[in-house]
Design a protein around this motif. Structure first.
Motif, PDB file in Angstrom:
ATOM      1  N   VAL A   1      -6.183   2.017  -3.122  1.00  5.95           N
ATOM      2  CA  VAL A   1      -5.174   2.896  -2.541  1.00  5.95           C
ATOM      3  C   VAL A   1      -4.629   3.861  -3.593  1.00  5.95           C
ATOM      4  O   VAL A   1      -4.191   4.974  -3.261  1.00  5.95           O
ATOM      5  CB  VAL A   1      -4.052   2.062  -1.891  1.00  5.95           C
TER       6      VAL A   1
ATOM      7  N   PRO B   1       0.794  -1.238   0.000  1.00  2.00           N
ATOM      8  CA  PRO B   1       0.000   0.000   0.000  1.00  2.00           C
ATOM      9  C   PRO B   1       0.825   1.287   0.000  1.00  2.00           C
ATOM     10  O   PRO B   1       0.516   2.202  -0.775  1.00  2.00           O
ATOM     11  CB  PRO B   1      -0.848  -0.128   1.284  1.00  2.00           C
TER      12      PRO B   1
ATOM     13  N   PHE C   1       0.475   4.117  -2.887  1.00  2.41           N
ATOM     14  CA  PHE C   1      -0.015   5.414  -2.423  1.00  2.41           C
ATOM     15  C   PHE C   1       0.983   6.519  -2.737  1.00  2.41           C
ATOM     16  O   PHE C   1       0.603   7.589  -3.217  1.00  2.41           O
ATOM     17  CB  PHE C   1      -0.267   5.358  -0.910  1.00  2.41           C
TER      18      PHE C   1
ATOM     19  N   CYS D   1      -7.212   6.530  -3.609  1.00  3.66           N
ATOM     20  CA  CYS D   1      -7.097   7.221  -2.326  1.00  3.66           C
ATOM     21  C   CYS D   1      -5.912   8.188  -2.359  1.00  3.66           C
ATOM     22  O   CYS D   1      -6.025   9.332  -1.916  1.00  3.66           O
ATOM     23  CB  CYS D   1      -6.926   6.208  -1.206  1.00  3.66           C
TER      24      CYS D   1
ATOM     25  N   SER E   1      -5.322   5.939   5.003  1.00  7.97           N
ATOM     26  CA  SER E   1      -4.958   5.568   3.635  1.00  7.97           C
ATOM     27  C   SER E   1      -4.630   4.079   3.551  1.00  7.97           C
ATOM     28  O   SER E   1      -5.013   3.403   2.589  1.00  7.97           O
ATOM     29  CB  SER E   1      -3.760   6.403   3.173  1.00  7.97           C
ATOM     30  N   TRP E   2      -3.937   3.577   4.549  1.00  8.78           N
ATOM     31  CA  TRP E   2      -3.633   2.147   4.604  1.00  8.78           C
ATOM     32  C   TRP E   2      -4.927   1.328   4.706  1.00  8.78           C
ATOM     33  O   TRP E   2      -5.056   0.252   4.114  1.00  8.78           O
ATOM     34  CB  TRP E   2      -2.766   1.865   5.820  1.00  8.78           C
TER      35      TRP E   2
ATOM     36  N   PHE F   1      -6.735   0.237   1.432  1.00 12.03           N
ATOM     37  CA  PHE F   1      -6.207  -0.974   0.802  1.00 12.03           C
ATOM     38  C   PHE F   1      -6.741  -2.222   1.505  1.00 12.03           C
ATOM     39  O   PHE F   1      -7.241  -3.151   0.854  1.00 12.03           O
ATOM     40  CB  PHE F   1      -4.681  -0.945   0.851  1.00 12.03           C
TER      41      PHE F   1
ATOM     42  N   GLY G   1     -11.664   3.741  -2.012  1.00 15.91           N
ATOM     43  CA  GLY G   1     -10.597   4.720  -1.836  1.00 15.91           C
ATOM     44  C   GLY G   1     -11.130   6.111  -1.560  1.00 15.91           C
ATOM     45  O   GLY G   1     -10.576   6.842  -0.720  1.00 15.91           O
TER      46      GLY G   1
END
Length: 482
Positions: free
Chosen positions: A324, A128, A132, A327, A306-307, A310, A275
């Motif tokens: 992700v 991720p 990202f 996101c 954010s993690w 995923f 996301g």
């Protein structure tokens, strides 16, 4: 010494070995770059040192291994009568009754399951941040301008590549049967299509590492990185559809085909929504609270949410990579406006460090498993055909689709861009994660072995030749906005 203590020591030793590999890789690549040697990057160096660790583990014997061998006894006659096995240990006698026929594939299944679990943990932790960071630092204006081309390469290109590789490999397996190197039923057309689906998706981890090192033209960067991320969803759907295919069905089943199309669209749309949901939550938290007064806290919130995009997508059966990715794109557009100056800097640097270390750990693991997986099947003709087919398939979808896209693009995809895109089809962690899920048959073991060799070849050979190719094609290089 207790079993729990021994297990803890082994776990600590494993983590120490991984950290040592990372340090050696970083120092080696840094030393090479000081001498202006760019033919080896972090991913290639990490895979090489992972192979060295695999050699050490495979060929060096440890006390723990010898002790285990002294307590393990194999009973090849367990499936026959009598169904009682007497075992005499010291002064005690133990009697075991066989209540069912053992599955000869059970050892393969358990091995496959263990390695898949370990890899799932590795990918959930390190993949991720890599995706990202690539999306977070991507030029969004260029990405939107090239979105139609990216989707075309990701969707139609992957389909073309899958069937092209599948047909080529099926022809190779027929030749293997004629030469007596394989039985008639060892490699079916479904197995060949499965290999095509697994190896048709280019890998976002290795692609991002390559593009970051070379600082290629921004439009070319957008096309390659966008395609490599989005075609992950296509590869997942194709792999699922082919794996669940019933050989009794006709060659073409309209309902199954429509289901696959709907499944792909559902995964893609659901992943985008997942996301965006986490972006909305992060943006609201950073805007409606006073987190910006503590850069450490706001950076932690952005990282964890954010993690979570995923992991939530993976838990829901969606594409975690696509989730992700979106996101990261939306966080860079909306959430970043609510962060303090120090928070923006910390967030970018934190993901950069995680991304860098993630590449090293993932590819070290791939190199390690290449040497330690106990059920490799090396078929020279199959492997040679696979190497040839990935170049054929890449050319069969890059050049025709570029020709069609240029009919509607104001800024054309130049011939030099097309040549480099056809060349830069690196395979890696994504293809490997799909291949290692099932190794219960000889065909699937051959697929895993060949996939690992393809990953090593594309990373070491194609990755090393990318910089000279850029100069020979006279492609303008720019410093990415990172």
């Amino acid at each position: 010494m207790g079993t729990g203590t021994l297990r803890q020591e082994n776990a600590a030793l494993l983590v120490l070995a991984a950290i040592s590999l990372a340090l050696i890789t970083i120092l080696s690549v840094w030393k090479l770059k000081r001498f202006k040697y760019r033919l080896v990057n972090e991913t290639g160096g990490a895979m090489f040192y992972g192979i060295l660790l695999g050699v050490a583990v495979k060929y060096l014997r440890f006390d723990g291994a010898s002790s285990m061998e002294n307590h393990v006894c194999t009973c090849p006659g367990l499936n026959s009568t009598p169904h009682l096995v007497m075992v005499n240990i010291s002064s005690e006698a133990h009697c075991y009754r066989h209540v069912g026929k053992m599955n000869p594939k059970s050892s393969l299944d358990s091995t496959s399951h263990m390695e898949t679990f370990d890899l799932d943990v590795l990918f959930n932790v390190f993949l991720p941040p890599i995706i990202f960071y690539g999306a977070y630092t991507l030029d969004q204006r260029r990405f939107i301008a090239n979105l139609g081309s990216v989707l075309t390469f990701a969707f139609f290109g992957t389909l073309i590549s899958c069937f092209c590789i599948g047909v080529c490999i099926y022809g190779v397996t027929r030749l293997m049967v004629l030469l007596g190197q394989a039985a008639d039923g060892d490699y079916s057309f479904v197995d060949c299509l499965l290999f095509g689906a697994i190896t048709s998706a280019t890998d976002p981890v290795s692609i991002l590492g390559l593009l970051s090192d070379l600082r290629v033209d921004l439009d070319l960067h957008t096309l390659l990185f966008g395609e490599s991320v989005l075609n992950d969803a296509v590869a997942i759907v194709l792999t699922r559809a082919i794996t669940t295919y019933d050989g009794a069905r006709p060659a073409f089943d309209p309902s199954a085909f429509l289901y696959s199309i709907g499944s792909f669209l559902g995964i893609l749309l659901g992943s985008f929504c997942m996301g965006f949901i986490f972006t909305v939550i992060t943006a609201l938290l950073t805007k409606l609270t006073r987190l910006r007064e503590s850069p450490l806290l706001e950076t932690s919130v952005v990282l964890l949410l954010s993690w979570s995009s995923f992991l939530s997508a993976k838990a829901s059966g969606l594409s975690g990579i696509v989730a992700v990715l979106f996101c990261g794109l939306s966080q860079a557009r909306y959430t970043v406006l609510n962060l303090s100056a120090e928070g923006r800097s910390r967030t970018k640097q934190l993901f950069e460090v995680f991304s860098f270390l993630g590449e090293i750990f993932i590819y070290s693991c791939m190199g390690y498993i290449l040497l330690t997986f106990p059920h490799h099947v090396f078929k020279a003709l199959f492997i040679s055909g696979a190497f040839l087919s990935i170049f054929i398939s890449r050319a069969c979808h890059i050049y025709p689709l570029s020709l069609l896209l240029n009919l509607g693009r104001t800024k054309k995809i130049s011939c030099s861009f097309q040549h480099f895109m056809a060349f830069a089809g690196l395979r890696g962690a994504v293809a490997f994660s799909l291949a290692v899920r099932d190794t219960t048959t000889e065909a699937k073991q051959t697929i895993l072995t060949t996939t690992l060799l393809l990953a090593g070849f594309t990373i070491w050979v194609l990755g090393a030749a990318a910089d000279p190719l850029l100069h020979s094609l006279d492609i303008r290089q720019q410093q990415l906005n990172r």
